[in-house]
Scaffold this motif. Structure first.
Motif, PDB file in Angstrom:
ATOM      1  N   GLU A  19      51.367  40.922   8.895  1.00 52.25           N
ATOM      2  CA  GLU A  19      51.753  40.328  10.169  1.00 52.25           C
ATOM      3  C   GLU A  19      51.121  41.139  11.291  1.00 52.25           C
ATOM      4  O   GLU A  19      51.203  42.367  11.291  1.00 52.25           O
ATOM      5  N   GLY A  69      50.822  41.321  15.599  1.00 50.45           N
ATOM      6  CA  GLY A  69      51.226  40.882  16.920  1.00 50.45           C
ATOM      7  C   GLY A  69      50.192  41.300  17.942  1.00 50.45           C
ATOM      8  O   GLY A  69      49.704  42.445  17.915  1.00 50.45           O
ATOM      9  N   ASN A  75      52.994  40.764  21.368  1.00 46.30           N
ATOM     10  CA  ASN A  75      53.511  39.685  20.504  1.00 46.30           C
ATOM     11  C   ASN A  75      53.460  38.303  21.151  1.00 46.30           C
ATOM     12  O   ASN A  75      54.148  37.376  20.714  1.00 46.30           O
ATOM     13  N   THR A  88      50.926  35.824  17.448  1.00 45.94           N
ATOM     14  CA  THR A  88      51.212  36.439  16.146  1.00 45.94           C
ATOM     15  C   THR A  88      50.353  35.768  15.079  1.00 45.94           C
ATOM     16  O   THR A  88      50.132  34.557  15.098  1.00 45.94           O
TER      17      THR A  88
END
Length: 535
Positions: free
Chosen positions: A279, A281, A285, A288
């Protein structure tokens, strides 16, 4: 006959289209009711909460049909089928959350019960005295055989899960699920499904805290088992049905015959899944990105197959073989524009998947008789299960076009002539039959894409979604039906028939000629198309 000709003696279709729209009726009435309730009790002791949820769903639907004398060959008929489905669900969740120092724990226990009940009753009549009553007075006609049915199944589940976090950057989770289904019997009724996962938020480490544009960097992995009990409620039991037998003296007697063979050895179909993901960001963020690679290995597949005729030829459900799915999923989400009163949020997702059957027990091939779609146009089931092929493998003949001038000798070996359809003789025995069928296509998409966008301006909102599925095939029965004579068609109605093979006129065409020796097989690559979808 109501002021119109019932059967057209001239046009390409037999039945008058007006008759088809005015002299028959099919109506479905539905009643749907939902009720959801519950309560949540917070802080029984510090950090402990209890949540109870209860849901009830009711669906009642009546199917009513009527066919008048015009469309039903001089004898009107009507039928009525009443269906009722009743579903209950109860979930009880106990959760404990506690933080101390840099440590966080979450403990969850769940007890859940689901129950589904279905029943129906159906009746019909023919030779109606008064057509205007249709299905509202079936007693005024010749009664048909009534029918009714009932089924009930339930699942009872217990789940325990523990989650641990340290400094919000080291994450661990473990769970154990115990499911029990009424569809199985004995020791096979219950099964256990464990799972574990771990995550590491690298952006919280000192060496990545100043990672520039990346506000989040996280890697994670998981492993676990899930179960499937997707079979009929009573597949472990043998079922019988009525059958009318006629004798040479003209009498008929109704008796019982075995419809399907029960299998008390049935157990849960299980899937082991392994997943590795990341993941990211970006811009605090605002955007994403997630990416996952996965592998799913399904074992003890619940499949229905027909026994050989010397064993009765009845269907039986078994746990056979294994299937593997592996692939990649990528998703990007973010706020493209943020101008106060105007915002644009966008979400893009796409995935690749590869599906393969790895084994099917002691069999070489299993025909999927539950998904035979083509009716009389399909001499064999369209889908098969065979090791090395995808689970949605399409079964059929390979179409080679038409026999051309100069092929007379070879065509004659198959009872054909130039202009007739030509198929691959896979086993070279000079006969086109079931032995020449093979896998000709794939019915499962290998690539999917979704693009969702939401625009907001003050109190107005606009959303649009684009979706695509590619990498799979379909047999186009609609196209095939319009290329043949049969049913309501007196002649082929597809415009492509104009380009057919015509001796001395159009001898290069791969559309078969009108011929008494031609054999058309719908279940072939002639009518196989790419099913890619964009919309």
């Amino acid at each position: 006959m109501g002021g119109y000709t019932a059967t057209d003696p001239i046009s390409s279709v037999f039945f008058n289209p007006v008759a088809l729209t005015t002299d028959q009726l099919n109506v479905t009435d539905r009643v749907l009711a939902n009720m959801i309730g519950g309560f949540k009790y917070e802080d029984i002791v510090p950090g402990l909460s209890f949540n109870l949820q209860y849901g009830v769903n009711y669906l009642g639907y009546d199917n009513k049909t009527f066919a008048g004398k015009v469309v039903n060959s001089g004898s009107s008929s009507a039928s009525l089928r009443s269906n009722k489905e009743f579903r209950l669900q109860n979930s009880n969740t106990l959760n404990y959350h506690r933080s101390f120092g840099h440590h966080t724990i979450d403990l969850t226990g769940v007890m859940e019960y689901q129950q589904s009940t279905y029943n129906y009753v159906a009746a019909g009549a023919s030779n109606l005295t008064y057509e205007s009553f249709m299905w509202n007075n079936l007693a005024q006609g010749t009664a048909g055989n009534p029918s009714s049915g009932y089924s009930k199944n339930s699942i009872f589940s217990l789940v325990g899960r523990a989650m641990y976090g340290y400094k919000d950057k080291y994450l661990l989770s473990a769970a154990l699920r115990r499911d029990g289904s009424s569809k199985f019997v004995g020791d096979n009724k219950y099964a256990y499904f464990p799972s574990v996962s771990a995550g590491w938020v690298l952006s919280e480490e000192d060496f990545l805290k100043d990672a520039g544009m990346f506000s989040l960097v996280k890697i994670r992995g998981s492993w676990g088992w899930t179960g499937n009990e997707g079979i009929g409620a009573y597949s472990t039991y043998s079922a019988y049905g009525n059958r009318v037998a006629s004798f040479t003296n003209g009498t008929s007697v109704t008796g019982l015959v075995l419809n399907n063979i029960g299998n008390p050895e049935l157990k849960w179909e299980t899937t082991e899944q392994k997943n590795l993901g990341i993941e990211l960001g970006i811009m605090n963020n605002r955007f994403t990105l997630t990416a996952d690679v996965f592998q799913k290995d399904t074992r003890d597949l619940l499949l229905t197959e027909l026994l050989p005729f010397y064993l009765g030829g009845n269907p039986i459900t078994r746990n056979v073989g294994a299937v593997q799915n592996k692939g990649l999923e990528i998703a990007l989400e973010g706020m493209v524009i943020d101008k106060g009163a105007f915002t644009w949020n966008s979400w893009l997702n796409f995935s690749f998947i590869k599906n393969r059957v790895q084994s099917i027990g002691n069999s070489d091939i299993i025909f999927d008789n539950n998904r035979k779609l083509g009716g009389g146009m399909s001499p064999q089931p369209e889908f098969i299960v065979r090791p090395g092929d995808p689970l949605g493998a399409i079964w059929g003949l390979t179409y080679l076009g038409t026999w051309k001038p100069g092929d007379e000798t070879k065509a004659n070996e198959f009872g054909a002539k130039p202009g007739d359809a030509r198929y691959l003789d896979k086993n070279t025995d000079g006969v086109i039959d079931a032995e020449d069928y093979d896998v000709i296509g794939n019915g499962i998409p290998t690539f999917s894409l979704g693009f969702n966008n939401t625009f907001n301006y003050k109190n107005f909102s606009l959303n649009f979604l684009l979706h695509a599925l590619t990498g799979f095939d379909r047999l186009n029965y609609n196209n095939a039906a319009t290329m043949y004579l049969g049913g309501d068609a007196r002649e082929a109605t597809n415009v492509q028939i104009k380009d057919r093979y015509i001796p001395g006129v159009n001898e290069t065409s791969n559309i078969p000629a009108f011929s008494t020796t031609n054999r058309n097989f719908t279940q072939s690559t002639r009518f196989l198309e790419k099913a890619d979808f964009y919309g």
